[in-house]
Motif scaffolding. Structure first.
Motif, PDB file in Angstrom:
ATOM      1  N   ARG A  25       0.823  -1.215   0.000  1.00 61.19           N
ATOM      2  CA  ARG A  25       0.000   0.000   0.000  1.00 61.19           C
ATOM      3  C   ARG A  25       0.856   1.264   0.000  1.00 61.19           C
ATOM      4  O   ARG A  25       0.386   2.332  -0.380  1.00 61.19           O
ATOM      5  N   GLN A 156     -10.890  -3.318   1.112  1.00 53.21           N
ATOM      6  CA  GLN A 156     -10.691  -2.697   2.422  1.00 53.21           C
ATOM      7  C   GLN A 156      -9.217  -2.741   2.815  1.00 53.21           C
ATOM      8  O   GLN A 156      -8.511  -3.713   2.547  1.00 53.21           O
ATOM      9  N   ASP A 157      -8.775  -1.703   3.470  1.00 52.23           N
ATOM     10  CA  ASP A 157      -7.422  -1.614   4.015  1.00 52.23           C
ATOM     11  C   ASP A 157      -7.472  -2.182   5.438  1.00 52.23           C
ATOM     12  O   ASP A 157      -8.202  -1.671   6.287  1.00 52.23           O
ATOM     13  N   THR A 158      -6.714  -3.244   5.701  1.00 51.42           N
ATOM     14  CA  THR A 158      -6.782  -3.902   7.014  1.00 51.42           C
ATOM     15  C   THR A 158      -6.396  -2.953   8.137  1.00 51.42           C
ATOM     16  O   THR A 158      -7.007  -2.957   9.208  1.00 51.42           O
ATOM     17  N   ARG A 159      -5.379  -2.145   7.899  1.00 54.73           N
ATOM     18  CA  ARG A 159      -4.947  -1.200   8.929  1.00 54.73           C
ATOM     19  C   ARG A 159      -6.070  -0.231   9.284  1.00 54.73           C
ATOM     20  O   ARG A 159      -6.358   0.015  10.460  1.00 54.73           O
ATOM     21  N   LYS A 160      -6.744   0.295   8.269  1.00 51.74           N
ATOM     22  CA  LYS A 160      -7.863   1.209   8.521  1.00 51.74           C
ATOM     23  C   LYS A 160      -9.035   0.464   9.145  1.00 51.74           C
ATOM     24  O   LYS A 160      -9.777   1.018   9.961  1.00 51.74           O
ATOM     25  N   GLY A 161      -9.195  -0.801   8.766  1.00 54.08           N
ATOM     26  CA  GLY A 161     -10.244  -1.613   9.371  1.00 54.08           C
ATOM     27  C   GLY A 161     -10.025  -1.793  10.863  1.00 54.08           C
ATOM     28  O   GLY A 161     -10.965  -1.716  11.661  1.00 54.08           O
ATOM     29  N   MET A 163      -8.361   0.289  12.767  1.00 58.05           N
ATOM     30  CA  MET A 163      -8.607   1.597  13.384  1.00 58.05           C
ATOM     31  C   MET A 163     -10.101   1.776  13.641  1.00 58.05           C
ATOM     32  O   MET A 163     -10.516   2.270  14.696  1.00 58.05           O
ATOM     33  N   HIS A 164     -10.906   1.363  12.679  1.00 60.85           N
ATOM     34  CA  HIS A 164     -12.365   1.428  12.812  1.00 60.85           C
ATOM     35  C   HIS A 164     -12.828   0.533  13.964  1.00 60.85           C
ATOM     36  O   HIS A 164     -13.674   0.923  14.782  1.00 60.85           O
ATOM     37  N   ILE A 186      -1.066  -0.957  14.475  1.00 68.92           N
ATOM     38  CA  ILE A 186      -1.544   0.033  13.507  1.00 68.92           C
ATOM     39  C   ILE A 186      -0.469   1.082  13.243  1.00 68.92           C
ATOM     40  O   ILE A 186      -0.197   1.445  12.094  1.00 68.92           O
ATOM     41  N   HIS A 190       2.321   1.680   9.552  1.00 69.33           N
ATOM     42  CA  HIS A 190       2.437   2.915   8.776  1.00 69.33           C
ATOM     43  C   HIS A 190       3.587   3.771   9.299  1.00 69.33           C
ATOM     44  O   HIS A 190       3.580   4.989   9.176  1.00 69.33           O
TER      45      HIS A 190
END
Length: 218
Positions: A25, A156-161, A163-164, A186, A190
């Motif tokens: 990514r 879907q981005d797993t990292r953002k998932g 965070m959600h 997380i 990044h």
């Protein structure tokens, strides 16, 4: 579902690890140009992706997601190439760090169920969570379940998932040690450490065709 079918289900051929996803990514440019995918395809070493596969990715995925999906397919087609092996070896640091944070969590079945329900998008069925708990060591369960979630939620981005999910876990009074470990993962995915790894391996591989991504302070 018998054990052999479950193993195939848990390890699909086109899945990537959490760290590989984060690594790929980073290759998504901040500004996409119309011919970006063509430039990337032309510069990737090894077996070239055919035009039909590239067009399929363009049709099925958003512009921001296409680079990741293309690199995932490229990695699968070139898994025996030295450059791909070098990339995989190069992210061992990431894999070890993730395992260090996840390996000691020892979540109960109910906690795993809540975690997976807290992720956005399509949900991992309860029966798959049950099978994962039966078949996998406690240190492997979260990574296996995240793999199943990624398969169901290709864009879907797993990292953002994650965070959600963390926002929702607050209402369930999750153990603080677990939420802290997830936050560390997380951040690490990044982090500047990962970005430097991306620069070293990926930019060397395809030259300067890739525009640098912006890294925010974490």
């Amino acid at each position: 579902m018998d054990s052999s079918r479950m193993r195939r289900h848990l390890k699909p051929p086109l899945d990537v690890t959490l760290c590989e996803e984060a690594f790929f990514r980073f290759a998504v440019p901040t500004k996409l140009t119309p011919n970006w995918l063509s430039v990337l395809v032309d510069n990737l070493p090894g077996t070239k992706l055919n035009a039909e596969s590239v067009e399929r990715i363009k049709r099925r995925h958003s512009s921001q997601e296409q680079t990741f999906q293309l690199l995932k397919l490229w990695k699968h087609q070139n898994k025996d190439q030295d450059m791909v092996k070098k990339i995989i070896q190069g992210i061992d640091l990431c894999e070890n760090s993730v395992q260090k944070h996840i390996g000691h969590m020892n979540l109960t079945f109910e906690q795993l169920r809540i975690l997976m329900q807290s992720l956005p998008g399509k949900k991992v069925p309860t029966e798959d969570i049950e099978e994962t708990v039966k078949m996998c060591k406690s240190s492997e369960q979260i990574l296996k379940l995240l793999s199943l979630w990624r398969i169901k939620n290709g864009d879907q981005d797993t990292r953002k998932g994650l965070m959600h999910a963390l926002k929702h876990l607050k209402t369930y009074h999750f153990p603080k040690t677990v939420t802290q470990s997830l936050k560390k993962i997380i951040r690490f995915l990044h982090s500047f450490t990962m970005y430097r790894l991306y620069q070293k391996l990926f930019l060397e591989m395809i030259g300067n065709q890739v525009q640098s991504v912006k890294i925010s302070c974490l």
